[in-house]
Write a protein that holds these residues in place. Sequence first.
Motif, PDB file in Angstrom:
ATOM      1  N   CYS A  50      35.929  45.588  37.043  1.00 56.98           N
ATOM      2  CA  CYS A  50      36.227  46.026  35.667  1.00 56.98           C
ATOM      3  C   CYS A  50      34.901  47.672  36.251  1.00 56.98           C
ATOM      4  CB  CYS A  50      35.137  46.128  34.902  1.00 56.98           C
ATOM      5  SG  CYS A  50      37.078  45.126  33.982  1.00 56.98           S
ATOM      6  N   ARG A  51      33.881  46.845  36.690  1.00 59.54           N
ATOM      7  CA  ARG A  51      32.539  48.313  37.620  1.00 59.54           C
ATOM      8  C   ARG A  51      33.047  48.927  38.291  1.00 59.54           C
ATOM      9  NH1 ARG A  51      27.564  44.344  36.845  1.00 59.54           N
ATOM     10  NH2 ARG A  51      26.853  45.369  34.798  1.00 59.54           N
ATOM     11  N   GLU A  52      33.774  48.551  39.616  1.00 59.09           N
ATOM     12  CA  GLU A  52      35.219  48.765  40.070  1.00 59.09           C
ATOM     13  C   GLU A  52      35.637  50.136  39.856  1.00 59.09           C
ATOM     14  OE1 GLU A  52      35.515  50.598  44.440  1.00 59.09           O
ATOM     15  OE2 GLU A  52      34.300  49.470  43.733  1.00 59.09           O
ATOM     16  N   LEU A  53      36.429  49.527  38.868  1.00 58.13           N
ATOM     17  CA  LEU A  53      37.620  50.554  37.824  1.00 58.13           C
ATOM     18  C   LEU A  53      36.420  51.915  37.070  1.00 58.13           C
ATOM     19  CD1 LEU A  53      40.042  48.332  35.756  1.00 58.13           C
ATOM     20  CD2 LEU A  53      40.375  49.474  37.875  1.00 58.13           C
ATOM     21  N   ARG A  54      35.521  51.931  36.618  1.00 61.45           N
ATOM     22  CA  ARG A  54      34.742  52.610  36.340  1.00 61.45           C
ATOM     23  C   ARG A  54      34.036  53.743  37.582  1.00 61.45           C
ATOM     24  NH1 ARG A  54      33.015  53.109  31.199  1.00 61.45           N
ATOM     25  NH2 ARG A  54      32.107  54.666  31.301  1.00 61.45           N
ATOM     26  N   THR A  56      35.241  54.227  39.777  1.00 60.56           N
ATOM     27  CA  THR A  56      35.970  55.430  40.320  1.00 60.56           C
ATOM     28  C   THR A  56      37.616  56.159  39.879  1.00 60.56           C
ATOM     29  OG1 THR A  56      37.693  52.898  41.139  1.00 60.56           O
ATOM     30  CG2 THR A  56      36.295  53.557  42.963  1.00 60.56           C
ATOM     31  N   THR A  57      38.332  55.286  39.489  1.00 59.75           N
ATOM     32  CA  THR A  57      39.955  55.819  38.781  1.00 59.75           C
ATOM     33  C   THR A  57      40.364  55.774  37.782  1.00 59.75           C
ATOM     34  OG1 THR A  57      40.630  53.878  38.860  1.00 59.75           O
ATOM     35  CG2 THR A  57      41.009  54.458  40.461  1.00 59.75           C
ATOM     36  N   LEU A  58      38.255  55.470  36.819  1.00 54.45           N
ATOM     37  CA  LEU A  58      38.537  55.737  35.538  1.00 54.45           C
ATOM     38  C   LEU A  58      37.050  55.705  35.149  1.00 54.45           C
ATOM     39  CD1 LEU A  58      39.993  52.181  34.202  1.00 54.45           C
ATOM     40  CD2 LEU A  58      40.732  54.222  33.526  1.00 54.45           C
ATOM     41  N   ALA A  67      46.799  51.056  29.028  1.00 56.48           N
ATOM     42  CA  ALA A  67      46.278  49.161  30.128  1.00 56.48           C
ATOM     43  C   ALA A  67      45.743  49.793  31.406  1.00 56.48           C
ATOM     44  CB  ALA A  67      47.678  48.396  29.963  1.00 56.48           C
ATOM     45  N   VAL A  68      44.555  48.226  32.038  1.00 51.33           N
ATOM     46  CA  VAL A  68      44.630  47.723  33.624  1.00 51.33           C
ATOM     47  C   VAL A  68      44.015  46.756  33.635  1.00 51.33           C
ATOM     48  CG1 VAL A  68      41.898  48.607  33.144  1.00 51.33           C
ATOM     49  CG2 VAL A  68      43.509  49.442  35.133  1.00 51.33           C
ATOM     50  N   ALA A  69      44.797  46.623  34.904  1.00 51.08           N
ATOM     51  CA  ALA A  69      44.465  44.986  35.276  1.00 51.08           C
ATOM     52  C   ALA A  69      43.272  44.688  36.114  1.00 51.08           C
ATOM     53  CB  ALA A  69      45.837  44.613  36.208  1.00 51.08           C
ATOM     54  N   THR A  70      43.043  43.858  36.009  1.00 51.60           N
ATOM     55  CA  THR A  70      41.782  42.997  37.030  1.00 51.60           C
ATOM     56  C   THR A  70      42.411  41.551  37.659  1.00 51.60           C
ATOM     57  OG1 THR A  70      39.900  42.176  35.334  1.00 51.60           O
ATOM     58  CG2 THR A  70      39.788  44.490  36.226  1.00 51.60           C
ATOM     59  N   THR A  71      41.462  41.058  38.562  1.00 49.36           N
ATOM     60  CA  THR A  71      41.744  39.750  38.750  1.00 49.36           C
ATOM     61  C   THR A  71      40.817  39.369  36.920  1.00 49.36           C
ATOM     62  OG1 THR A  71      39.759  37.843  39.699  1.00 49.36           O
ATOM     63  CG2 THR A  71      39.032  39.532  39.344  1.00 49.36           C
ATOM     64  N   ALA A  72      41.568  37.938  37.226  1.00 49.85           N
ATOM     65  CA  ALA A  72      40.813  36.872  35.979  1.00 49.85           C
ATOM     66  C   ALA A  72      39.985  35.737  36.649  1.00 49.85           C
ATOM     67  CB  ALA A  72      42.290  35.922  35.340  1.00 49.85           C
TER      68      ALA A  72
END
Length: 175
Positions: A50-54, A56-58, A67-72
Motif C-alpha cells: 500500500c505504501r508503494e502504491l501511495r 507511485t500510482t496513488l 479498487a486496487v489490488a495488493t498481495t495478501a
Amino acid sequence: MADPIEIVRGDITEQAVDAVVNAANSSLLGGGGVDGAIHRRGGPAILAACRELRATTLPDGLPTGQAVATTAGDLPAQWVIHTVGPVWARSEDRTPDLQNAYRSSLRVARELGAATVAFPAVSAGVYGWPLDDAARIAVSTVRAVLSSGVGSVELVRFVLFNDDALSAFRRAAGE
C-alpha cells in the motif's frame, strides 16, 4: 447451476479464497474494523504494498468507489482488493459510489483472474451506511455484475461479522 453468492458469518481474514476485499480508507494505510483486521492478520507485506502504491500510482490515495489490488501477505487468500466505500449521508444519495466500490472490486478480481472473492459489508461499519440498504445495494450490484457472465469470478462470498449483518444480507438475497 449453484447460486454464485454465498452469505456466511465469519472472519474475512480466515477466508481461503482467491481475493479478499478490504473496506479500506482512501489512505490505504490501515484503519479500524475490517481494514485494521486485514492489515494485522496479513502482516507487513500488505502495508508495504500500500505504501508503494501511495508513493507511485496513488499519491493522493484511492478515490471513493475505486479498487486496487495488493498481495495478501499472510492471509490464506492470494490478493487483497482494497476498495473505498462512501460515508453514508442523509442529505446526499451516495448509492452510485457504493455500487462502484463493488463493481470496481469485481473488475479488479477479473483482471487478476480470481475465481472466488470474499466481501465484507462495505460502508456498513464506521462509515454509517444503514445495514439493510447496504446489504440490498451489495447483493443487487454483485448479482448484476455476475449475471453479465463476463470474467473469471465464479463465487462471491459475503463474510459478515455479526448476526445483524448476516440477517440483513440474507434478507437482501431472498434467503
